[in-house]
Design an enzyme around this catalytic site. Structure first.
Site, PDB file in Angstrom:
ATOM      1  N   ILE A 174       0.849  -1.195   0.000  1.00 49.95           N
ATOM      2  CA  ILE A 174       0.000   0.000   0.000  1.00 49.95           C
ATOM      3  C   ILE A 174       0.883   1.243   0.000  1.00 49.95           C
ATOM      4  CG2 ILE A 174      -1.775   1.283   1.236  1.00 49.95           C
ATOM      5  CD1 ILE A 174      -2.606  -1.345   2.556  1.00 49.95           C
ATOM      6  N   GLY A 205      -1.043 -19.675   7.655  1.00 56.91           N
ATOM      7  CA  GLY A 205       0.201 -18.941   7.446  1.00 56.91           C
ATOM      8  C   GLY A 205       0.101 -17.447   7.671  1.00 56.91           C
ATOM      9  N   LYS A 264       4.628   0.640  13.396  1.00 55.92           N
ATOM     10  CA  LYS A 264       4.110   1.291  12.201  1.00 55.92           C
ATOM     11  C   LYS A 264       3.435   2.617  12.552  1.00 55.92           C
ATOM     12  CE  LYS A 264       3.491  -3.175   9.924  1.00 55.92           C
ATOM     13  NZ  LYS A 264       2.535  -4.228   9.564  1.00 55.92           N
TER      14      LYS A 264
END
Length: 439
Positions: free
Chosen positions: A143, A194, A212
């Protein structure tokens, strides 16, 4: 001679790490070599790949002559122009990036933990060396969010960044919402598919999202914000009952990274927090499903913007890495560099206790007259206004569910502690913040 016929310059690229991201970087560098050369204006030659073990199984085949366990020797080579760091963690990544910059290479990294802990040291080293340090892949993988904050919105004033920036937790909460599963069951499914590591602590306890959030807040508000500055709560305490209660309110539970400009004691301050919250299903972030990420940005001139897509995985992250690589290659050819750290505003970080928020509180109470009034009085004592209250169950199953108006987190926390000490309260079973949907 046409531009197409002119011989291209050659820039040599070193890759540090060849795990899920590094292997995809190597694959794209190889498979898309001609296109990347045309976009960058130079051939991007893979000159070496540093790994921990030469004989490890890898997702892509790397020529043996390119593999080395001597990472510091690789970045110290005089012919290396560009270094890609996808090792992760603090060390040896920090030492390797600093060595690469000191040796004159530009650096692309996906290392959110390092940037959130010690970004200023890296930025200062890049400034001193006159080289680029790019890191789009550090937040939300494919993104494009960091470059819009740094460049596209450079002429605007960003006031809020609200995002789902961890795919593992979003997958878990989405499964809890759609299937009614508990946290442990949804986590097990995420691990089987996963989406979650064998040790999911960094994700489910919010450490990944907090790193983040620090990067997003630093860029959006031109101030240094570290992971330690970010208030953090994970999702391990979120129950199926919490998710069901949110559903009854027309809401959904998401782990949010929330970075805002707020009025502080000395002027504007930064609020940065990561925690689960209930948001209305009408909010754009409520529809973000499974392991996808989305970041919602509010600014004074542009208004509301939303960036959405796959926020993790080898190929999506490698896409962002290669995008940065093309940019730093162009800068290298033009003998220039992109924007470095912008921390001129130097705003303070507001303590969580001073942050305005709302609470959803579920309280097991005695089913007798006067209890509701006593609970309301506890909220009033701490100057917290009640928006809604409803009773569920009777007798031993009696429960009050209260949603507050906005107040400081310290006031709301003190109210909850008061409730826990009341004779009529058997247990405060759930406390969750509420975002959106009014004051």
């Amino acid at each position: 001679m046409s531009e197409a016929d002119k011989p291209r310059k050659n820039l040599k690229v070193a890759v540090l790490g060849c795990g899920s991201v590094g292997s995809q970087v190597v694959r794209l560098l190889t498979e898309q070599a001609d296109d990347l050369a045309s976009r960058a204006g130079a051939t991007l030659e893979l000159a070496g790949v540093a790994v921990r073990r030469l004989d490890a199984d890898r997702e892509v085949e790397v020529p043996a002559e390119l593999l080395t366990t001597d990472a510091i020797g690789l970045v110290a080579r005089d012919d290396i122009d560009l270094v890609i760091e996808v090792i992760g963690g603090i060390e040896p990544a920090r030492s390797l990036i600093l060595a690469a910059l000191e040796n004159g290479a530009s650096v692309v990294t996906a290392n959110k933990a390092l940037l959130a802990e010690d970004g200023p040291t890296l930025f200062e080293a890049a400034e001193k060396a006159g080289r680029d340090l790019y890191y789009e892949a550090a937040v939300a993988a494919a993104i494009p969010i960091l470059r819009p904050l740094r460049e596209s919105l450079a002429g605007d004033k960003v006031t809020r960044v609200l995002g789902i920036v961890n795919g593992t937790t979003n997958f878990i909460l989405d499964k809890m919402d759609t299937s009614g599963a508990g946290f442990a069951e949804a986590l097990e499914e995420a691990q089987d598919l996963g989406y979650a590591e064998a040790d999911p602590t960094a994700d489910v306890e919010g450490f990944d999202a907090a790193a983040k959030a620090a990067i997003l807040a630093s860029l959006a508000f031109h101030s240094r914000v570290t992971a330690a500055d970010v208030y953090r709560e994970g999702i391990s305490e979120v129950t199926a009952a919490d998710v069901a209660s949110a559903r009854d309110m027309g809401s959904v539970v998401k782990l949010l990274a929330i970075c805002e400009l707020k009025d502080g004691p000395g002027g504007e301050a930064v609020s940065a927090r990561v925690h689960p919250a209930m948001i209305p299903r009408s909010h754009p972030l409520a529809s973000v499903r499974e392991a996808y990420n989305a970041v919602f940005v509010e600014s004074e001139a542009a208004g509301q913007l939303m960036f959405y897509g796959p926020g993790a995985g080898g190929s999506p992250t490698a896409s962002a890495v290669l995008g940065d690589l093309v940019t730093v290659a162009r800068n290298r050819l033009a003998d220039t560099r992109g924007a470095g750290e912008s921390a001129y505003a130097a705003r303070a970080v507001l303590p969580m206790g001073e942050t305005l928020t709302r609470y959803h509180v579920a309280i097991d109470v005695d089913d007798r007259a006067g209890v509701l009034a006593a609970v309301a009085a506890a909220f009033a004592e701490h100057d917290v206004s009640i928006k809604t209250v409803r009773q569920e169950g009777r007798g031993a199953d009696a429960q009050l569910v209260v949603v507050s108006h906005r107040a400081t987190d310290a006031q709301l926390s003190a109210t909850v502690e008061h409730l826990r000490g009341m004779d009529a309260v058997r247990e405060v079973t759930s406390v969750m913040r509420v975002e959106g949907g009014g004051e």
